[in-house]
Design a protein around this motif. Structure first.
Motif, PDB file in Angstrom:
ATOM      1  N   ARG A 305       0.838  -1.209   0.000  1.00 56.07           N
ATOM      2  CA  ARG A 305       0.000   0.000   0.000  1.00 56.07           C
ATOM      3  C   ARG A 305       0.874   1.260   0.000  1.00 56.07           C
ATOM      4  O   ARG A 305       0.670   2.196   0.781  1.00 56.07           O
ATOM      5  CB  ARG A 305      -0.947  -0.011   1.194  1.00 56.07           C
ATOM      6  N   ARG A 307       1.295   3.599  -2.383  1.00 58.74           N
ATOM      7  CA  ARG A 307       0.656   4.823  -2.875  1.00 58.74           C
ATOM      8  C   ARG A 307      -0.277   5.418  -1.832  1.00 58.74           C
ATOM      9  O   ARG A 307      -0.342   6.640  -1.670  1.00 58.74           O
ATOM     10  CB  ARG A 307      -0.126   4.519  -4.162  1.00 58.74           C
ATOM     11  N   GLN A 308      -1.011   4.562  -1.098  1.00 54.51           N
ATOM     12  CA  GLN A 308      -1.895   5.077  -0.051  1.00 54.51           C
ATOM     13  C   GLN A 308      -1.092   5.740   1.064  1.00 54.51           C
ATOM     14  O   GLN A 308      -1.464   6.802   1.589  1.00 54.51           O
ATOM     15  CB  GLN A 308      -2.747   3.936   0.517  1.00 54.51           C
ATOM     16  N   LYS A 309       0.043   5.111   1.432  1.00 54.88           N
ATOM     17  CA  LYS A 309       0.882   5.704   2.473  1.00 54.88           C
ATOM     18  C   LYS A 309       1.503   7.021   2.000  1.00 54.88           C
ATOM     19  O   LYS A 309       1.632   7.973   2.784  1.00 54.88           O
ATOM     20  CB  LYS A 309       1.996   4.720   2.844  1.00 54.88           C
TER      21      LYS A 309
END
Length: 420
Positions: A305, A307-309
Protein backbone atom coordinates in the motif's frame (compact mmCIF):
# COMPACT_ATOMS: atom_id res chain seq x y z
CA UNK A 1 11.09 40.96 29.88
CA UNK A 2 13.06 41.10 26.64
CA UNK A 3 11.25 39.70 23.62
CA UNK A 4 12.91 38.98 20.27
CA UNK A 5 10.72 38.30 17.27
CA UNK A 6 10.98 38.33 13.48
CA UNK A 7 8.74 40.31 11.16
CA UNK A 8 8.57 39.51 7.46
CA UNK A 9 7.60 42.10 4.84
CA UNK A 10 7.53 42.02 1.07
CA UNK A 11 10.05 44.12 -0.85
CA UNK A 12 9.27 46.00 -4.06
CA UNK A 13 12.49 46.23 -6.07
CA UNK A 14 13.16 48.03 -9.32
CA UNK A 15 14.60 45.92 -12.18
CA UNK A 16 18.12 47.20 -11.42
CA UNK A 17 17.71 46.45 -7.72
CA UNK A 18 16.40 42.99 -8.59
CA UNK A 19 19.60 42.27 -10.55
CA UNK A 20 21.78 43.59 -7.72
CA UNK A 21 19.95 41.51 -5.11
CA UNK A 22 20.25 38.36 -7.23
CA UNK A 23 23.98 38.94 -7.67
CA UNK A 24 24.44 39.34 -3.93
CA UNK A 25 22.36 36.25 -3.26
CA UNK A 26 24.46 34.14 -5.61
CA UNK A 27 27.64 35.60 -4.10
CA UNK A 28 26.46 34.69 -0.59
CA UNK A 29 25.72 31.12 -1.69
CA UNK A 30 29.12 30.85 -3.38
CA UNK A 31 30.80 32.28 -0.28
CA UNK A 32 29.19 29.52 1.78
CA UNK A 33 30.41 26.85 -0.64
CA UNK A 34 33.95 28.26 -0.70
CA UNK A 35 34.08 28.36 3.10
CA UNK A 36 32.82 24.79 3.21
CA UNK A 37 35.50 23.61 0.78
CA UNK A 38 38.20 25.49 2.68
CA UNK A 39 36.99 24.19 6.04
CA UNK A 40 36.73 20.52 5.08
CA UNK A 41 40.02 20.54 3.17
CA UNK A 42 42.19 21.81 6.02
CA UNK A 43 43.41 19.68 8.94
CA UNK A 44 41.38 20.06 12.12
CA UNK A 45 44.15 21.83 14.00
CA UNK A 46 44.19 24.66 11.42
CA UNK A 47 40.45 25.31 11.35
CA UNK A 48 39.57 28.52 13.22
CA UNK A 49 37.56 31.67 12.65
CA UNK A 50 40.61 33.93 12.32
CA UNK A 51 42.05 31.88 9.46
CA UNK A 52 38.63 31.67 7.80
CA UNK A 53 38.24 35.46 8.07
CA UNK A 54 41.62 35.96 6.40
CA UNK A 55 40.64 33.56 3.61
CA UNK A 56 37.41 35.50 3.02
CA UNK A 57 39.27 38.82 2.77
CA UNK A 58 41.72 37.35 0.29
CA UNK A 59 38.91 35.82 -1.76
CA UNK A 60 37.13 39.18 -2.02
CA UNK A 61 40.33 40.69 -3.39
CA UNK A 62 41.02 37.91 -5.88
CA UNK A 63 37.42 37.54 -7.16
CA UNK A 64 35.78 40.90 -7.94
CA UNK A 65 32.34 39.36 -8.43
CA UNK A 66 32.56 37.92 -4.90
CA UNK A 67 33.00 41.47 -3.60
CA UNK A 68 29.47 42.24 -4.81
CA UNK A 69 28.41 40.91 -1.41
CA UNK A 70 28.91 43.57 1.31
CA UNK A 71 31.71 42.90 3.79
CA UNK A 72 29.40 42.56 6.81
CA UNK A 73 27.18 40.12 4.94
CA UNK A 74 30.28 38.05 4.08
CA UNK A 75 31.29 37.94 7.74
CA UNK A 76 27.75 36.87 8.64
CA UNK A 77 27.99 33.95 6.18
CA UNK A 78 31.05 32.75 8.09
CA UNK A 79 29.29 33.11 11.46
CA UNK A 80 26.25 31.23 10.19
CA UNK A 81 28.45 28.46 8.80
CA UNK A 82 30.32 28.07 12.09
CA UNK A 83 27.00 28.09 13.97
CA UNK A 84 25.83 25.24 11.72
CA UNK A 85 28.86 23.17 12.79
CA UNK A 86 28.18 23.94 16.46
CA UNK A 87 24.60 22.72 16.03
CA UNK A 88 25.96 19.56 14.40
CA UNK A 89 28.48 18.92 17.19
CA UNK A 90 25.75 19.36 19.81
CA UNK A 91 23.43 16.93 18.00
CA UNK A 92 20.76 19.45 16.94
CA UNK A 93 21.32 19.25 13.18
CA UNK A 94 23.17 17.43 10.43
CA UNK A 95 26.56 18.57 9.18
CA UNK A 96 26.46 21.57 6.80
CA UNK A 97 26.85 20.83 3.12
CA UNK A 98 27.12 22.54 -0.24
CA UNK A 99 24.27 24.81 -1.31
CA UNK A 100 22.90 24.03 -4.75
CA UNK A 101 22.06 26.86 -7.12
CA UNK A 102 18.48 25.74 -7.69
CA UNK A 103 17.73 23.91 -4.43
CA UNK A 104 18.76 26.55 -1.90
CA UNK A 105 17.07 29.81 -0.98
CA UNK A 106 19.04 32.99 -1.58
CA UNK A 107 19.59 35.11 1.53
CA UNK A 108 21.56 38.29 2.32
CA UNK A 109 22.24 39.29 5.92
CA UNK A 110 22.27 42.87 7.20
CA UNK A 111 23.64 42.30 10.72
CA UNK A 112 23.39 45.87 12.05
CA UNK A 113 19.96 47.41 12.56
CA UNK A 114 21.31 50.95 12.17
CA UNK A 115 22.31 50.17 8.58
CA UNK A 116 18.68 49.53 7.61
CA UNK A 117 17.64 53.21 8.05
CA UNK A 118 13.95 52.27 8.28
CA UNK A 119 11.47 55.09 7.67
CA UNK A 120 7.69 54.91 7.58
CA UNK A 121 6.41 56.81 4.56
CA UNK A 122 2.64 56.47 5.10
CA UNK A 123 0.08 54.02 6.43
CA UNK A 124 0.91 51.30 3.88
CA UNK A 125 4.52 51.82 2.87
CA UNK A 126 7.94 51.89 4.48
CA UNK A 127 11.45 52.44 3.18
CA UNK A 128 14.74 50.79 4.13
CA UNK A 129 18.34 50.86 2.99
CA UNK A 130 20.01 47.72 1.63
CA UNK A 131 23.81 47.95 1.19
CA UNK A 132 24.88 48.07 -2.49
CA UNK A 133 21.20 47.91 -3.52
CA UNK A 134 19.86 51.27 -2.36
CA UNK A 135 16.63 52.47 -0.82
CA UNK A 136 13.91 49.83 -1.13
CA UNK A 137 10.16 50.09 -0.52
CA UNK A 138 8.37 47.48 1.57
CA UNK A 139 4.82 46.91 2.76
CA UNK A 140 4.24 48.31 6.24
CA UNK A 141 1.97 45.78 7.94
CA UNK A 142 3.19 46.03 11.54
CA UNK A 143 4.46 48.86 13.71
CA UNK A 144 8.23 48.69 14.13
CA UNK A 145 10.26 50.42 16.87
CA UNK A 146 11.99 52.93 14.59
CA UNK A 147 12.58 56.67 14.76
CA UNK A 148 11.31 58.26 17.96
CA UNK A 149 9.85 54.94 19.10
CA UNK A 150 13.26 53.27 19.18
CA UNK A 151 15.49 53.15 22.27
CA UNK A 152 18.03 50.77 23.82
CA UNK A 153 15.37 48.21 24.72
CA UNK A 154 13.00 48.60 21.77
CA UNK A 155 14.69 48.54 18.37
CA UNK A 156 15.30 46.66 15.13
CA UNK A 157 18.57 44.80 15.66
CA UNK A 158 19.11 43.63 12.07
CA UNK A 159 17.54 42.01 9.07
CA UNK A 160 17.87 39.46 6.32
CA UNK A 161 16.81 39.64 2.70
CA UNK A 162 15.39 36.33 1.48
CA UNK A 163 14.09 35.33 -1.93
CA UNK A 164 10.98 33.17 -2.02
CA UNK A 165 8.99 31.86 -4.94
CA UNK A 166 7.04 35.14 -5.13
CA UNK A 167 10.01 37.51 -4.89
CA UNK A 168 12.29 39.17 -2.35
CA UNK A 169 11.26 39.74 1.26
CA UNK A 170 12.93 41.24 4.30
CA UNK A 171 12.85 39.66 7.75
CA UNK A 172 13.46 42.21 10.51
CA UNK A 173 14.83 41.12 13.88
CA UNK A 174 12.78 43.10 16.39
CA UNK A 175 13.65 43.46 20.07
CA UNK A 176 11.05 44.77 22.51
CA UNK A 177 10.76 45.20 26.26
CA UNK A 178 7.40 43.84 27.43
CA UNK A 179 5.95 43.28 30.90
CA UNK A 180 6.06 39.83 32.42
CA UNK A 181 2.85 37.98 31.47
CA UNK A 182 0.38 37.33 34.26
CA UNK A 183 -0.77 33.73 34.85
CA UNK A 184 -3.61 32.83 32.51
CA UNK A 185 -6.91 32.23 34.30
CA UNK A 186 -8.82 30.58 31.46
CA UNK A 187 -9.92 26.94 31.19
CA UNK A 188 -7.79 24.02 30.04
CA UNK A 189 -8.16 22.19 26.75
CA UNK A 190 -6.75 19.26 24.85
CA UNK A 191 -6.14 19.44 21.10
CA UNK A 192 -6.00 16.46 18.74
CA UNK A 193 -4.35 17.09 15.38
CA UNK A 194 -5.74 15.20 12.40
CA UNK A 195 -6.40 15.34 8.68
CA UNK A 196 -10.18 15.13 8.29
CA UNK A 197 -10.55 17.42 11.29
CA UNK A 198 -7.37 19.55 11.37
CA UNK A 199 -7.82 20.54 15.05
CA UNK A 200 -10.30 18.91 17.43
CA UNK A 201 -10.75 20.51 20.86
CA UNK A 202 -11.78 18.66 24.00
CA UNK A 203 -14.77 20.99 24.45
CA UNK A 204 -16.36 19.38 21.38
CA UNK A 205 -15.52 22.12 18.88
CA UNK A 206 -13.37 21.89 15.75
CA UNK A 207 -11.12 24.26 13.84
CA UNK A 208 -11.42 23.47 10.14
CA UNK A 209 -10.35 25.02 6.87
CA UNK A 210 -11.10 24.56 3.21
CA UNK A 211 -8.63 23.91 0.39
CA UNK A 212 -5.75 26.37 0.30
CA UNK A 213 -6.22 26.94 -3.45
CA UNK A 214 -9.50 27.80 -5.13
CA UNK A 215 -10.83 25.64 -7.94
CA UNK A 216 -9.27 27.69 -10.75
CA UNK A 217 -5.87 27.75 -9.04
CA UNK A 218 -6.01 24.00 -8.47
CA UNK A 219 -6.75 23.37 -12.15
CA UNK A 220 -3.93 25.68 -13.19
CA UNK A 221 -1.51 23.89 -10.85
CA UNK A 222 -2.52 20.53 -12.32
CA UNK A 223 -1.98 21.81 -15.89
CA UNK A 224 1.45 23.20 -14.97
CA UNK A 225 2.49 19.93 -13.33
CA UNK A 226 1.41 17.99 -16.43
CA UNK A 227 3.33 20.42 -18.64
CA UNK A 228 6.47 20.07 -16.51
CA UNK A 229 6.20 16.28 -16.73
CA UNK A 230 6.01 16.42 -20.54
CA UNK A 231 8.99 18.76 -20.75
CA UNK A 232 11.04 16.60 -18.39
CA UNK A 233 10.21 13.52 -20.47
CA UNK A 234 11.34 15.28 -23.66
CA UNK A 235 14.65 16.36 -22.13
CA UNK A 236 17.63 14.14 -22.81
CA UNK A 237 19.60 12.52 -20.01
CA UNK A 238 22.08 14.89 -18.29
CA UNK A 239 20.80 17.77 -20.41
CA UNK A 240 20.20 21.03 -18.45
CA UNK A 241 16.65 22.21 -18.00
CA UNK A 242 15.33 24.53 -20.69
CA UNK A 243 14.18 28.07 -19.97
CA UNK A 244 10.57 27.00 -20.57
CA UNK A 245 10.86 24.20 -18.03
CA UNK A 246 12.38 26.54 -15.46
CA UNK A 247 9.60 29.05 -16.08
CA UNK A 248 7.05 26.30 -15.50
CA UNK A 249 8.84 25.34 -12.28
CA UNK A 250 8.68 28.98 -11.13
CA UNK A 251 4.94 29.16 -11.81
CA UNK A 252 4.35 25.94 -9.86
CA UNK A 253 6.44 27.27 -6.97
CA UNK A 254 4.44 30.52 -6.90
CA UNK A 255 1.14 28.67 -6.59
CA UNK A 256 2.47 26.41 -3.87
CA UNK A 257 3.90 29.42 -2.02
CA UNK A 258 0.47 31.05 -2.16
CA UNK A 259 -1.09 27.93 -0.62
CA UNK A 260 1.54 27.90 2.12
CA UNK A 261 0.95 31.57 2.98
CA UNK A 262 -2.75 30.90 3.39
CA UNK A 263 -2.04 27.85 5.56
CA UNK A 264 0.37 29.75 7.80
CA UNK A 265 -2.12 32.62 8.14
CA UNK A 266 -4.85 30.19 9.23
CA UNK A 267 -2.50 28.56 11.74
CA UNK A 268 -1.49 31.94 13.19
CA UNK A 269 -5.09 33.05 13.66
CA UNK A 270 -6.25 29.71 15.09
CA UNK A 271 -3.36 29.31 17.54
CA UNK A 272 -3.67 32.95 18.67
CA UNK A 273 -7.35 32.39 19.46
CA UNK A 274 -6.54 29.22 21.42
CA UNK A 275 -3.75 30.93 23.37
CA UNK A 276 -6.08 33.82 24.24
CA UNK A 277 -8.85 31.50 25.45
CA UNK A 278 -7.13 28.63 27.27
CA UNK A 279 -4.56 28.61 30.05
CA UNK A 280 -3.30 25.05 29.60
CA UNK A 281 -3.20 23.42 26.18
CA UNK A 282 -2.44 19.72 25.91
CA UNK A 283 -1.10 18.21 22.68
CA UNK A 284 0.32 14.83 21.69
CA UNK A 285 4.07 14.41 21.60
CA UNK A 286 4.19 12.97 18.08
CA UNK A 287 7.28 11.70 16.24
CA UNK A 288 6.15 13.28 12.97
CA UNK A 289 9.37 12.45 11.14
CA UNK A 290 8.79 8.76 11.74
CA UNK A 291 5.12 9.03 10.82
CA UNK A 292 5.83 10.36 7.32
CA UNK A 293 8.47 7.80 6.37
CA UNK A 294 7.95 6.03 3.07
CA UNK A 295 6.40 2.53 3.01
CA UNK A 296 8.32 1.57 -0.14
CA UNK A 297 10.63 -0.82 1.68
CA UNK A 298 13.59 -2.50 -0.02
CA UNK A 299 14.11 -4.74 -3.04
CA UNK A 300 14.20 -7.82 -0.80
CA UNK A 301 11.24 -6.68 1.36
CA UNK A 302 9.03 -4.38 -0.72
CA UNK A 303 6.35 -2.43 1.10
CA UNK A 304 2.59 -2.71 0.72
CA UNK A 305 0.00 0.00 0.00
CA UNK A 306 2.81 2.36 -0.94
CA UNK A 307 0.66 4.82 -2.87
CA UNK A 308 -1.90 5.08 -0.05
CA UNK A 309 0.88 5.70 2.47
CA UNK A 310 2.40 8.34 0.20
CA UNK A 311 -0.96 10.14 0.06
CA UNK A 312 -1.23 10.01 3.84
CA UNK A 313 2.29 11.41 4.17
CA UNK A 314 1.42 14.32 1.87
CA UNK A 315 -1.72 15.06 3.88
CA UNK A 316 0.24 15.10 7.15
CA UNK A 317 2.89 17.36 5.65
CA UNK A 318 0.22 19.71 4.31
CA UNK A 319 -1.32 20.16 7.77
CA UNK A 320 2.13 21.00 9.26
CA UNK A 321 1.38 19.60 12.74
CA UNK A 322 4.79 20.56 14.09
CA UNK A 323 4.40 24.21 13.10
CA UNK A 324 1.04 24.32 14.89
CA UNK A 325 2.65 23.28 18.17
CA UNK A 326 5.54 25.72 17.69
CA UNK A 327 3.10 28.60 17.22
CA UNK A 328 1.05 27.48 20.21
CA UNK A 329 4.09 27.32 22.49
CA UNK A 330 5.30 30.85 22.03
CA UNK A 331 1.83 32.42 21.79
CA UNK A 332 0.72 30.70 25.01
CA UNK A 333 3.92 31.76 26.80
CA UNK A 334 3.30 35.39 25.78
CA UNK A 335 -0.14 35.25 27.39
CA UNK A 336 0.81 33.46 30.59
CA UNK A 337 -0.38 30.01 29.50
CA UNK A 338 1.48 26.78 28.84
CA UNK A 339 1.55 23.94 26.33
CA UNK A 340 1.90 20.42 27.75
CA UNK A 341 3.03 17.54 25.54
CA UNK A 342 1.69 14.12 26.55
CA UNK A 343 2.52 10.61 25.26
CA UNK A 344 0.55 9.65 22.17
CA UNK A 345 -0.11 5.90 22.71
CA UNK A 346 -3.76 4.92 23.32
CA UNK A 347 -5.17 8.46 23.14
CA UNK A 348 -7.40 7.32 20.25
CA UNK A 349 -8.35 3.91 21.73
CA UNK A 350 -9.04 4.91 25.34
CA UNK A 351 -12.58 5.84 26.33
CA UNK A 352 -12.52 9.33 27.82
CA UNK A 353 -15.56 8.50 29.96
CA UNK A 354 -14.55 5.22 31.65
CA UNK A 355 -10.92 4.66 30.59
CA UNK A 356 -11.56 1.31 28.84
CA UNK A 357 -8.96 0.56 26.11
CA UNK A 358 -9.50 -1.74 23.15
CA UNK A 359 -8.84 -1.43 19.40
CA UNK A 360 -12.54 -2.11 18.71
CA UNK A 361 -13.62 1.19 20.27
CA UNK A 362 -13.13 2.94 16.94
CA UNK A 363 -16.17 1.83 14.92
CA UNK A 364 -15.07 4.00 11.98
CA UNK A 365 -12.33 6.53 11.42
CA UNK A 366 -14.61 9.32 12.69
CA UNK A 367 -16.78 7.52 15.26
CA UNK A 368 -15.83 6.30 18.74
CA UNK A 369 -18.11 3.91 20.66
CA UNK A 370 -16.92 2.39 23.94
CA UNK A 371 -17.25 -1.40 23.96
CA UNK A 372 -17.31 -1.69 27.74
CA UNK A 373 -20.55 -3.35 28.93
CA UNK A 374 -21.35 -0.66 31.50
CA UNK A 375 -20.39 2.36 29.36
CA UNK A 376 -21.38 2.59 25.68
CA UNK A 377 -20.08 6.16 25.43
CA UNK A 378 -20.33 7.45 21.83
CA UNK A 379 -18.71 10.60 20.45
CA UNK A 380 -16.58 11.85 17.58
CA UNK A 381 -13.27 9.98 17.62
CA UNK A 382 -11.17 13.15 17.45
CA UNK A 383 -13.09 14.76 20.32
CA UNK A 384 -12.57 11.62 22.43
CA UNK A 385 -8.83 11.73 21.72
CA UNK A 386 -8.69 15.45 22.59
CA UNK A 387 -10.38 14.75 25.95
CA UNK A 388 -7.87 12.02 26.71
CA UNK A 389 -5.08 14.45 25.86
CA UNK A 390 -6.57 17.09 28.16
CA UNK A 391 -6.83 14.57 31.00
CA UNK A 392 -3.24 13.40 30.51
CA UNK A 393 -2.00 17.00 30.41
CA UNK A 394 -3.73 17.69 33.72
CA UNK A 395 -2.11 14.66 35.31
CA UNK A 396 1.29 15.72 33.94
CA UNK A 397 0.99 19.23 35.36
CA UNK A 398 -0.25 18.02 38.74
CA UNK A 399 2.59 15.49 38.84
CA UNK A 400 5.11 18.23 38.16
CA UNK A 401 3.66 20.40 40.92
CA UNK A 402 3.67 17.52 43.35
CA UNK A 403 7.31 16.84 42.55
CA UNK A 404 8.13 20.52 42.99
CA UNK A 405 6.34 20.55 46.35
CA UNK A 406 8.32 17.51 47.51
CA UNK A 407 11.56 19.19 46.48
CA UNK A 408 10.51 22.34 48.34
CA UNK A 409 9.79 20.30 51.47
CA UNK A 410 13.26 18.77 51.25
CA UNK A 411 14.78 22.24 51.09
CA UNK A 412 12.86 23.52 54.13
CA UNK A 413 14.98 24.04 57.27
CA UNK A 414 14.20 21.72 60.17
CA UNK A 415 11.61 22.95 62.67
CA UNK A 416 13.76 21.82 65.61
CA UNK A 417 17.54 21.94 65.96
CA UNK A 418 19.35 18.70 65.43
CA UNK A 419 20.28 16.74 68.51
CA UNK A 420 23.87 17.11 69.57
Amino acid sequence: MKQQRGHKARLYLTPAQQVAADEQGHAARTMWNLIHSWWTMLPKDRRNLAAADAAIRQGRKDLPWLAELPAQASQQVLKTYFRAWVNCWEGRADAPNFKSRFRSRMAIDIPQGRDLQIVRLNRRWGRMWAPKIGYVLFRWTKDLPVGKRADKLNKVTGGRLVKDADGWHVVFRVQREIPEPQPHTGPAVGIDRGITKPLAFSDGTFREHGPWLIEGETKRLRRLEQASARKRHARRKNEPASNRLRRTYDQIAQLRAKAKRRAVDWQHRTTAEAAETFSRIGVEDLAITNMVKSARGTVENPGTRVRQKAGLNRAIATEAWGRTVTLLEYKAAQRGGQVVKVPAPNTSRRCSACGFITPGNRETQARFVCKADSCGYAVNADTNAARNIDHAAGLAVSGRRAGADRQAEKRQPPTRPHAA
